[in-house]
Each structure stands twice: as structure tokens, then as C-alpha cells.
Design an enzyme around this catalytic site. Sequence first.
Site, short mmCIF file in Angstrom:
data_model
loop_
_atom_site.label_atom_id
_atom_site.label_comp_id
_atom_site.label_asym_id
_atom_site.label_seq_id
_atom_site.Cartn_x
_atom_site.Cartn_y
_atom_site.Cartn_z
N ASN A 92 1.32 -1.21 0.26
CA ASN A 92 -0.11 0.39 -0.12
C ASN A 92 0.91 1.22 -0.07
O ASN A 92 0.06 2.18 -0.70
CB ASN A 92 -0.95 -0.24 1.23
CG ASN A 92 -1.62 1.48 1.44
OD1 ASN A 92 -2.31 1.99 0.75
ND2 ASN A 92 -0.74 1.81 2.73
N TYR A 157 4.31 9.75 -10.68
CA TYR A 157 2.71 8.62 -10.50
C TYR A 157 2.30 7.71 -10.84
O TYR A 157 2.32 6.47 -11.01
CB TYR A 157 2.12 9.40 -9.43
CG TYR A 157 1.27 9.28 -8.47
CD1 TYR A 157 1.45 8.46 -7.39
CD2 TYR A 157 -0.28 9.48 -9.35
CE1 TYR A 157 0.50 7.53 -6.45
CE2 TYR A 157 -0.87 8.70 -8.17
CZ TYR A 157 -0.72 7.39 -6.85
OH TYR A 157 -1.80 7.39 -6.43
N LYS A 161 1.93 3.36 -11.73
CA LYS A 161 1.14 3.01 -10.94
C LYS A 161 0.59 2.50 -12.14
O LYS A 161 -0.04 1.16 -12.25
CB LYS A 161 -0.56 3.78 -10.35
CG LYS A 161 -0.16 4.90 -9.45
CD LYS A 161 0.35 3.25 -8.23
CE LYS A 161 0.58 4.13 -6.77
NZ LYS A 161 0.33 3.57 -5.69
P1 NAD Z 1 -1.26 8.27 2.38
O1 NAD Z 1 -0.17 9.12 2.41
O2 NAD Z 1 -1.81 9.20 3.53
O3 NAD Z 1 -0.24 7.10 3.16
C1 NAD Z 1 1.35 6.63 2.46
C2 NAD Z 1 1.29 5.42 3.26
O4 NAD Z 1 2.99 5.24 2.60
C3 NAD Z 1 2.17 6.09 4.64
O5 NAD Z 1 1.68 4.73 5.41
C4 NAD Z 1 3.65 6.12 4.88
O6 NAD Z 1 4.04 6.31 5.79
C5 NAD Z 1 3.54 5.21 3.71
N1 NAD Z 1 5.03 5.55 2.72
C6 NAD Z 1 5.61 6.82 2.72
N2 NAD Z 1 6.49 6.93 2.00
C7 NAD Z 1 7.24 5.45 2.55
C8 NAD Z 1 8.41 5.08 2.66
N3 NAD Z 1 9.33 5.72 1.82
N4 NAD Z 1 9.00 4.01 2.57
C9 NAD Z 1 7.60 3.11 3.27
N5 NAD Z 1 6.21 3.61 3.49
C10 NAD Z 1 6.37 5.18 3.23
O7 NAD Z 1 -1.20 7.78 1.41
P2 NAD Z 1 -2.69 7.20 0.97
O8 NAD Z 1 -3.29 7.88 0.55
O9 NAD Z 1 -3.54 6.69 2.31
O10 NAD Z 1 -2.18 6.33 -0.04
C11 NAD Z 1 -2.61 4.81 0.05
C12 NAD Z 1 -1.58 3.74 -1.28
O11 NAD Z 1 -3.08 4.68 -2.46
C13 NAD Z 1 -0.80 4.25 -2.12
O12 NAD Z 1 -0.19 3.89 -2.98
C14 NAD Z 1 -1.45 5.51 -2.78
O13 NAD Z 1 -0.52 5.89 -3.79
C15 NAD Z 1 -2.59 4.89 -2.79
N6 NAD Z 1 -3.85 5.74 -4.00
C16 NAD Z 1 -4.15 6.93 -2.95
C17 NAD Z 1 -5.21 7.71 -3.65
C18 NAD Z 1 -5.93 8.62 -2.66
O14 NAD Z 1 -6.87 9.11 -3.35
N7 NAD Z 1 -5.55 8.83 -1.22
C19 NAD Z 1 -5.90 7.86 -4.65
C20 NAD Z 1 -5.40 6.43 -5.68
C21 NAD Z 1 -4.50 5.86 -5.36
#
Ligand code: NAD
Length: 249
Positions: A92, A157, A161
Site C-alpha cells: 500500500n 505517479y 501505477k
Molecule cells: P498517505 O500519504 O496517507 O499514506 C501513505 C503511506 O505510505 C503512509 O503510511 C506512509 O508512511 C507510507 N510511506 C510513504 N513513503 C514511504 C516510504 N518511503 N517507506 C515506507 N512507507 C512509506 O497515502 P494514502 O492516500 O493512504 O495512499 C495509500 C496508497 O493508495 C498509495 O499507494 C497511493 O498511491 C494510493 N492511492 C491513493 C489515492 C488517494 O486519493 N488518497 C488515490 C489513488 C491511489
Amino acid sequence: MELLKNKVAVVTGGTRGIGFAIVKTYLQNGAKVAVFGSRQETVEKALAKLREENPAWDVTGGWPDLGQYAQVEAALAEVKAHYGRIDILVNNAGISGRESLYTYDPAAFEKTMALNVNAVFYSCRAVAPIMKEQGGGVILNTSSMVSMYGQPSGVAYPASKSAINGLTRSLARELGKDHIRVNAVAPGITRTDMLAALPQELVDRISAGIPLGRVGEPQDLANAFLFLASDLASYITGDVLHVDGAAMT
Ligand code: NAD
């Protein structure tokens, strides 16, 4: 109904946002969970919060540098030593960006690819032999709706993905014979810290065009990760499940 009774799961980036919702949902469904985060402090904070909510939940933590294969391998081996198996791996952790191509620092591009793609490969590479040996498992990757549509800046990004979609479909084909299912979830705009990093103008434009009339909540995503991890999805592999309210950029 406890859909993941006695299953052992690892969730990267499990300390906040979508990852934290996945961890909680898995625990509520009877799984034992190892939460991986980037820093000891944030992992311990997340563990304390979860244990306060339910002291009976079996949850541990780790903070490997996901960009270092040896650390990922060691951290997964530690989970296997602790719980005896790893049934579910959720990749994730991820970072986004909005850089213009004209000022893009190649190091920023590489940093995004390193976490969003290389690290996912590393954990798949390290967990697959464990799952194969125990007779099967489930790997879930995190894609994004922009893997389909692209986005107007921050090209690393959507590129990362899209790579996740290819990795997911390919590993599903390669690992099916070992009873390892590999799927991805492609979130739309979801209410986490990542949302705060996007320009408001873009968020408003996308939200207005979402047929379900709202952005996603972390729980909307966690529910999809629960279904795909469970035996209810026993014949689903190689799929990229869109959880985006039918949004299109
Ligand atoms: P967030 O920023 O709230 O959380 C991201 C998580 O990744 C955190 O727990 C952080 O500690 C961890 N992380 C970041 N850099 C890291 C590193 N170098 N090493 C280890 N861990 C690391 O983001 P989110 O929105 O919860 O995103 C989670 C996933 O969902 C991601 O892969 C993101 O690309 C994907 N996503 C999110 C959205 C959105 O709108 N929020 C949309 C599409 C995809």
C-alpha cells in the site's frame, strides 16, 4: 463474519490513510497483522492506537526501508518467524507528486518509481517463496485511477501505477500455479493526506465529476482490500479493481 480468521497479513504504509483502514479492517475480521511503516515512531503510534481500541488484536510492526531489498526480505522473514506464515501481503505504501516536466528533477522521478514500483517488486520477490512453501497466499497491490487516465503533471505517479497494473497481471499469471492470487485495487480520489497534497482546483474538478457524488473514504478502499484478500475472491486473480465512484479525470 470474520472473513480473515487466523490469517496473517502484512500491510506496508499501514500507519495512516488507506493502509491504516486496511489494518483495522483486517484485525476486525480476525487476521493477525504486521504493520510496516517508514519510521519506528509512526509505527509505534499506530500500534498503540490499535491496541487501545482492542487489546485482543494481534498486531506487530516493522519499519524496513522498502527501497532496500535486503531489509524487506529480513522484515518479511521476521513476520514469518513470528507468526509461522504470511497469508496476505498488501503493498500500500506510495507517494505522489505534481511536478511539471519542464522543471522535473530526475531524482524525484526515481524516488517515486523506487517506492511505488521497485519496492513492490522487492516485497513480492521476498514473499512469494514463503507463500509457495505454505501452499498459497494473496498479494494485493495499490494502483490508482490515474493508471488508466494519466494526470496533467507529476508523470512519475501515473507511470508507476501503470507499472503496478502490469506487474499485477503478470505475477498473477506466473504465480497462479503456486496458488498465489495477485490483484490490485485502483483507488479514485480518497480522503487521506495524499488528497491534501493535490491542488484544490483539481480536487474540486474531479469531485464534481464523480458519478457517486463524493470522494472515497479510506473504509471504501479497505472493504475492497478485505474482499480480495478473503476466500470470497478465491477465483479472482490478475484483476485491477477500480474503487473510484466511476470517477474519470
Ligand atoms: P498517505 O500519504 O496517507 O499514506 C501513505 C503511506 O505510505 C503512509 O503510511 C506512509 O508512511 C507510507 N510511506 C510513504 N513513503 C514511504 C516510504 N518511503 N517507506 C515506507 N512507507 C512509506 O497515502 P494514502 O492516500 O493512504 O495512499 C495509500 C496508497 O493508495 C498509495 O499507494 C497511493 O498511491 C494510493 N492511492 C491513493 C489515492 C488517494 O486519493 N488518497 C488515490 C489513488 C491511489
